[in-house]
Design an enzyme around this catalytic site. Structure first.
Site, PDB file in Angstrom:
ATOM      1  N   ASP A 119       0.830  -1.208   0.000  1.00  0.00           N
ATOM      2  CA  ASP A 119       0.000   0.000   0.000  1.00  0.00           C
ATOM      3  C   ASP A 119       0.863   1.256   0.000  1.00  0.00           C
ATOM      4  OD1 ASP A 119      -2.363   1.386   0.014  1.00  0.00           O
ATOM      5  OD2 ASP A 119      -2.730   1.155   2.159  1.00  0.00           O
ATOM      6  N   GLY A 120       0.300   2.343  -0.521  1.00  0.00           N
ATOM      7  CA  GLY A 120       0.952   3.658  -0.405  1.00  0.00           C
ATOM      8  C   GLY A 120       1.510   4.231  -1.701  1.00  0.00           C
ATOM      9  N   ASN A 121       1.217   3.601  -2.814  1.00  0.00           N
ATOM     10  CA  ASN A 121       1.712   4.130  -4.089  1.00  0.00           C
ATOM     11  C   ASN A 121       1.179   5.538  -4.351  1.00  0.00           C
ATOM     12  OD1 ASN A 121       2.863   1.662  -4.502  1.00  0.00           O
ATOM     13  ND2 ASN A 121       1.417   0.970  -6.065  1.00  0.00           N
TER      14      ASN A 121
ATOM     15  N   HIS B   2       2.296   4.060  -8.862  1.00  0.00           N
ATOM     16  CA  HIS B   2       2.069   2.660  -9.251  1.00  0.00           C
ATOM     17  C   HIS B   2       3.242   2.145 -10.091  1.00  0.00           C
ATOM     18  CE1 HIS B   2      -1.790   2.767  -7.469  1.00  0.00           C
ATOM     19  NE2 HIS B   2      -2.368   3.537  -8.368  1.00  0.00           N
TER      20      HIS B   2
ATOM     21  N   SER C 133      -7.446  -5.166  -5.293  1.00  0.00           N
ATOM     22  CA  SER C 133      -8.574  -5.801  -4.618  1.00  0.00           C
ATOM     23  C   SER C 133      -9.831  -5.679  -5.472  1.00  0.00           C
ATOM     24  CB  SER C 133      -8.804  -5.139  -3.252  1.00  0.00           C
ATOM     25  OG  SER C 133      -9.405  -3.870  -3.415  1.00  0.00           O
TER      26      SER C 133
ATOM     27  N   ASN D 209     -11.006  -2.286  -5.435  1.00  0.00           N
ATOM     28  CA  ASN D 209     -10.239  -1.260  -6.150  1.00  0.00           C
ATOM     29  C   ASN D 209     -10.855  -0.856  -7.498  1.00  0.00           C
ATOM     30  OD1 ASN D 209      -7.021  -2.507  -4.943  1.00  0.00           O
ATOM     31  ND2 ASN D 209      -8.193  -0.761  -4.213  1.00  0.00           N
ATOM     32  N   TRP D 210     -11.861  -1.636  -7.967  1.00  0.00           N
ATOM     33  CA  TRP D 210     -12.547  -1.237  -9.214  1.00  0.00           C
ATOM     34  C   TRP D 210     -13.284   0.083  -9.040  1.00  0.00           C
ATOM     35  CZ3 TRP D 210     -11.132  -3.795 -13.431  1.00  0.00           C
ATOM     36  CH2 TRP D 210     -10.736  -5.137 -13.321  1.00  0.00           C
TER      37      TRP D 210
ATOM     38  N   ARG E  86     -12.101   2.776  -8.086  1.00  0.00           N
ATOM     39  CA  ARG E  86     -11.202   3.916  -8.350  1.00  0.00           C
ATOM     40  C   ARG E  86     -11.513   4.542  -9.714  1.00  0.00           C
ATOM     41  NH1 ARG E  86      -5.392   2.773  -5.584  1.00  0.00           N
ATOM     42  NH2 ARG E  86      -6.236   2.045  -3.604  1.00  0.00           N
TER      43      ARG E  86
ATOM     44  N   SER F 229      -8.295  -4.797   4.866  1.00  0.00           N
ATOM     45  CA  SER F 229      -8.824  -4.484   3.522  1.00  0.00           C
ATOM     46  C   SER F 229      -9.177  -5.752   2.726  1.00  0.00           C
ATOM     47  CB  SER F 229      -7.845  -3.598   2.743  1.00  0.00           C
ATOM     48  OG  SER F 229      -7.550  -2.417   3.460  1.00  0.00           O
TER      49      SER F 229
ATOM     50  N   GLU G 295       1.130 -13.254  12.320  1.00  0.00           N
ATOM     51  CA  GLU G 295       1.681 -12.089  13.015  1.00  0.00           C
ATOM     52  C   GLU G 295       1.656 -10.888  12.068  1.00  0.00           C
ATOM     53  OE1 GLU G 295       2.667 -12.025  16.182  1.00  0.00           O
ATOM     54  OE2 GLU G 295       2.278 -14.158  16.466  1.00  0.00           O
TER      55      GLU G 295
HETATM   56  C1  IPE Z   1      -5.483  -2.706  -0.267  1.00  0.00           C
HETATM   57  O1  IPE Z   1      -5.149  -1.366  -0.341  1.00  0.00           O
HETATM   58  C2  IPE Z   1      -5.384  -3.338  -1.600  1.00  0.00           C
HETATM   59  C3  IPE Z   1      -4.043  -3.393  -2.172  1.00  0.00           C
HETATM   60  C4  IPE Z   1      -2.933  -3.041  -1.594  1.00  0.00           C
HETATM   61  C5  IPE Z   1      -3.999  -3.923  -3.494  1.00  0.00           C
HETATM   62  P1  IPE Z   1      -6.243  -0.226  -0.484  1.00  0.00           P
HETATM   63  O2  IPE Z   1      -5.490   1.036  -0.616  1.00  0.00           O
HETATM   64  O3  IPE Z   1      -7.212  -0.553  -1.545  1.00  0.00           O
HETATM   65  O4  IPE Z   1      -6.993  -0.327   0.921  1.00  0.00           O
HETATM   66  P2  IPE Z   1      -7.922   0.721   1.669  1.00  0.00           P
HETATM   67  O5  IPE Z   1      -8.876   1.278   0.659  1.00  0.00           O
HETATM   68  O6  IPE Z   1      -7.025   1.779   2.208  1.00  0.00           O
HETATM   69  O7  IPE Z   1      -8.578  -0.083   2.738  1.00  0.00           O
HETATM   70  C1  IPE Z   2      -1.589   0.398  -3.397  1.00  0.00           C
HETATM   71  O1  IPE Z   2      -1.376   1.767  -3.317  1.00  0.00           O
HETATM   72  C2  IPE Z   2      -1.829  -0.038  -4.801  1.00  0.00           C
HETATM   73  C3  IPE Z   2      -3.196  -0.484  -5.089  1.00  0.00           C
HETATM   74  C4  IPE Z   2      -4.171  -0.553  -4.226  1.00  0.00           C
HETATM   75  C5  IPE Z   2      -3.461  -0.891  -6.449  1.00  0.00           C
HETATM   76  P1  IPE Z   2      -2.563   2.811  -3.217  1.00  0.00           P
HETATM   77  O2  IPE Z   2      -2.934   3.228  -4.608  1.00  0.00           O
HETATM   78  O3  IPE Z   2      -3.678   2.270  -2.425  1.00  0.00           O
HETATM   79  O4  IPE Z   2      -1.862   4.003  -2.468  1.00  0.00           O
HETATM   80  P2  IPE Z   2      -2.526   4.975  -1.391  1.00  0.00           P
HETATM   81  O5  IPE Z   2      -3.090   4.134  -0.310  1.00  0.00           O
HETATM   82  O6  IPE Z   2      -3.567   5.765  -2.106  1.00  0.00           O
HETATM   83  O7  IPE Z   2      -1.371   5.815  -0.927  1.00  0.00           O
HETATM   84 MG    MG Z   3      -4.116   2.391  -0.417  1.00  0.00          MG
END
Ligand code: IPE
Ligand code: IPE
Ligand code: MG
Length: 254
Positions: A31-33, A48, A76, A79-80, A82, A207, A218
């Site tokens: 997470d965090g891209n 990404h 996930s 994630n659709w 988005r 998530s 853990e």
């Molecule tokens: C979880 O991250 C899914 C992936 C890392 C692929 P999200 O960024 O979608 O999760 P939420 O929305 O913060 O719960």
């Molecule tokens: C994880 O990064 C990648 C995917 C869920 C595809 P995010 O796109 O969720 O990055 P943040 O959470 O918005 O920083």
């Molecule tokens: Mg995220």
């Protein structure tokens, strides 16, 4: 000693922990891209793109450390939701990536396993996914579970439907359904449950990832954003894991 064990022993020595404290199976919520890109005033897709580069490095680090199963959450089912442009970019990135990593998976004896539903992934992406899975099927090194269009509740529902259908067809008795049969009906059937789950970017939630499989896993949550994640971060997570007292419902022996 197996190849996995030898590698884990070498990794444990480097980390100053005992070899039996090394996890065999790791799952990562990458997470965090988006935040990584936002911090640089860049559009999210830049994050990404950078994040994708980290994936193969971490896969290789895990191979080297003797990890037997690695599950990576890359998209996930939720994630659709988005923006269409971001989803399209990610799908193209996954399709390209699946082609790009094939030689590396082969060189390192890694078997690719898809975690998640196939619908509504594009034919183009599924074709590359199938090719990579087919090509790596006989590899008996690390199993790499790529969670792409994955949702754990959905996976559990699919497993329940499969078992119910087997019962209706007379192949299975409801009374015979146990943890093992249920596990075998999930898309992680051939993988060991994660012993360590890492989530980057500080979020304290699951998530919808591997709900069944993490009953005794853990957790290790780091502030590091996925595009900045590196070997040292995995090592820190492993050291933290090695120092946990995993009672699994029992009591301390000492
Ligand atoms: C979880 O991250 C899914 C992936 C890392 C692929 P999200 O960024 O979608 O999760 P939420 O929305 O913060 O719960
Ligand atoms: C994880 O990064 C990648 C995917 C869920 C595809 P995010 O796109 O969720 O990055 P943040 O959470 O918005 O920083
Ligand atoms: Mg995220």
């Amino acid at each position: 000693m197996s190849d996995f064990e030898q590698k884990r022993q070498a990794a444990a020595e480097k980390l100053g922990i005992s070899a039996d404290k090394m996890p065999k199976s790791i799952a990562i919520i990458m997470d965090g891209n988006g935040r990584w890109a936002e911090q640089r005033d860049e559009p999210r897709f830049i994050g990404h793109r950078e994040g994708a580069k980290v994936v193969i490095r971490i896969v290789l680090d895990c191979v080297k450390m003797g990890i037997e199963a690695l599950s990576l959450y890359s998209f996930s089912m939720q994630n659709w939701k988005r923006p269409q442009m971001e989803v399209d970019f990610l799908m193209q990135l996954f399709t390209r990536y699946l082609v790009e990593i094939r030689p590396t998976l082969m060189e390192n004896n890694v078997q690719l396993i898809h975690l998640g539903r196939r619908e509504p992934l594009s034919d183009e992406l599924l074709e590359e996914l199938d090719k990579s899975m087919e090509m790596t099927r006989a590899n008996d090194g690390m199993k790499l579970g790529l969670a792409l269009n994955y949702g754990s509740r959905e996976e559990i529902i699919d497993a329940a439907k499969k078992l119910a259908a087997d019962c209706v067809e007379g192949k299975l008795k409801p009374d015979d359904i146990d943890e093992e049969k249920f596990s075998k009906a999930l898309c992680t059937a051939d993988m060991i449950d994660p012993e360590l789950l890492i989530r980057t970017s500080a979020e304290m939630r699951i998530s919808n990832f591997l709900l069944w499989q993490i009953s005794y896993t853990e957790f290790y949550i780091t502030d590091t954003l996925w595009p900045d994640f590196k070997l040292e971060d995995v090592e820190k997570a492993i050291i933290s894991y090695a120092n946990r007292d995993r009672r699994l419902g029992g009591v301390n022996k000492n």
